[in-house]
Write a protein that holds these residues in place. Structure first.
Motif, mmCIF file in Angstrom:
data_model
loop_
_atom_site.group_PDB
_atom_site.id
_atom_site.type_symbol
_atom_site.label_atom_id
_atom_site.label_comp_id
_atom_site.label_asym_id
_atom_site.label_seq_id
_atom_site.Cartn_x
_atom_site.Cartn_y
_atom_site.Cartn_z
ATOM 1 N N UNK A 169 0.885 -1.034 0.353
ATOM 2 C CA UNK A 169 0.050 0.614 0.432
ATOM 3 C C UNK A 169 0.885 1.214 -0.406
ATOM 4 N N UNK A 170 0.006 2.170 -0.447
ATOM 5 C CA UNK A 170 0.987 3.482 -0.752
ATOM 6 C C UNK A 170 1.708 4.354 1.116
ATOM 7 N N UNK A 171 2.595 4.349 1.248
ATOM 8 C CA UNK A 171 3.044 5.022 2.054
ATOM 9 C C UNK A 171 4.004 6.687 2.409
ATOM 10 N N UNK A 172 3.837 7.192 3.000
ATOM 11 C CA UNK A 172 4.578 8.477 3.137
ATOM 12 C C UNK A 172 6.231 8.316 3.193
ATOM 13 N N UNK A 173 6.483 9.123 2.372
ATOM 14 C CA UNK A 173 8.538 8.610 2.191
ATOM 15 C C UNK A 173 8.585 6.762 2.806
ATOM 16 N N UNK A 174 7.273 6.355 2.392
ATOM 17 C CA UNK A 174 7.785 4.651 2.339
ATOM 18 C C UNK A 174 8.328 4.197 3.502
ATOM 19 N N UNK A 175 8.006 4.855 4.683
ATOM 20 C CA UNK A 175 8.408 4.306 5.959
ATOM 21 C C UNK A 175 7.015 3.560 6.529
ATOM 22 N N UNK A 176 6.705 3.260 5.544
ATOM 23 C CA UNK A 176 5.686 1.710 6.165
ATOM 24 C C UNK A 176 5.028 2.211 7.511
ATOM 25 N N UNK A 177 4.735 3.001 8.705
ATOM 26 C CA UNK A 177 4.860 2.653 9.538
ATOM 27 C C UNK A 177 3.622 1.579 10.720
ATOM 28 N N UNK A 178 3.000 0.819 10.011
ATOM 29 C CA UNK A 178 2.048 0.183 10.758
ATOM 30 C C UNK A 178 2.179 -0.917 10.856
ATOM 31 N N UNK A 179 1.681 -1.637 12.097
ATOM 32 C CA UNK A 179 2.429 -3.035 12.541
ATOM 33 C C UNK A 179 1.265 -3.099 13.022
#
Length: 204
Positions: free
Chosen positions: A53-63
Motif C-alpha cells: 500500500x501507499x506510504x509517505x516516504x515509504x516509511x511503512x509505519x503500520x504494525x
C-alpha cells in the motif's frame, strides 16, 4: 442453496449514486462470520496487500498483532475489546490489533503515520473482499491495556482492532438488536457534504 447470512451479504450491496468498483459496493462490516478458520495463505495475502500500500516516504509505519481463534493471542486481544464488541466479536475466526510507529527514524514526528495506517487497511479491506472475507474495524478497544499485555515498545501506538472471517455467518448468533443492525439499509452522507469544488462549503 444460499443460507440467510449469504443472502444478507448480497442484499447489502451499496445503492450508489455513481457506479464504483464492485468489491467496494459489496463491502460491509459484518458482526457474524462463517465458522471456518481463515487459511494461512489468505492471512498472508491480506498482509501482502498491506505491504504494497501507499506510504509517505515509504516509511511503512503500520504494525499488527493477530490471533487465530483458539489461541492465547486471540483471547488476549478479545479481552482488550470493549464490552459491546465482546458481545459479538467471538464469532470471528481472526482478531487483529493495528498499531503505528509514531516517529521517524531520525526522531521527528511522523504526522502521516495514521494516514498510512488507514491507507494500508483500505488495501487489506479490498483484498479481504476479493477473498470473501468480511472485516469489521473496531474503535472500541482498550489500547492502553493492549499496549501493556502485548508489551508494545515505546514509540508505537495501538490504534484499533479488527474482527475478520469469511462471509456467511449465522445471524441467530447475534442479539435481536444486532440482527436488525446487520440487515438495515446502508446509509451514507451525500457527496455534497464532504467534497467541495474550489472552496469550503457550509453544507454539513
Amino acid at each position: 442453496m444460499m443460507n440467510e447470512a449469504e443472502q444478507v451479504q448480497l442484499d447489502n450491496i451499496a445503492n450508489n449514486d455513481y457506479e464504483i468498483y464492485a468489491l467496494l459496493k459489496q463491502r460491509y462490516s459484518p458482526r457474524t462470520f462463517k465458522d471456518e478458520k481463515i487459511s494461512e495463505k489468505h492471512i498472508k495475502q491480506l498482509f501482502e496487500a498491506v505491504r504494497w500500500s501507499a506510504s509517505s516516504n515509504n516509511l511503512q509505519p503500520w504494525r499488527f498483532i493477530y490471533g487465530v481463534k483458539g489461541t492465547e493471542a486471540y483471547k488476549t486481544i478479545f479481552n482488550c475489546l470493549s464490552d459491546f464488541n465482546q458481545s459479538w466479536a467471538d464469532t470471528a475466526p481472526l482478531l487483529i490489533l493495528t498499531a503505528y510507529k509514531e516517529k521517524k527514524d531520525d526522531g521527528g514526528e511522523n504526522f502521516h503515520a495514521l494516514h498510512d495506517l488507514g491507507l494500508c487497511l483500505g488495501n487489506m479491506t479490498v483484498q479481504a473482499q476479493y477473498l470473501g472475507i468480511g472485516m469489521h474495524h473496531m474503535a472500541g478497544v482498550d489500547w492502553q491495556k493492549a499496549q501493556d499485555v502485548f508489551d508494545v515498545p515505546d514509540g508505537f501506538h495501538i490504534s484499533t482492532a479488527i474482527a475478520l472471517g469469511y462471509y456467511g455467518g449465522d445471524l441467530g448468533e447475534l442479539s435481536e438488536e444486532l440482527q436488525e443492525q446487520e440487515t438495515e439499509k446502508r446509509e451514507r452522507i451525500p457527496l455534497q457534504q464532504f467534497a467541495f469544488d474550489g472552496k469550503w462549503s457550509d453544507k454539513q
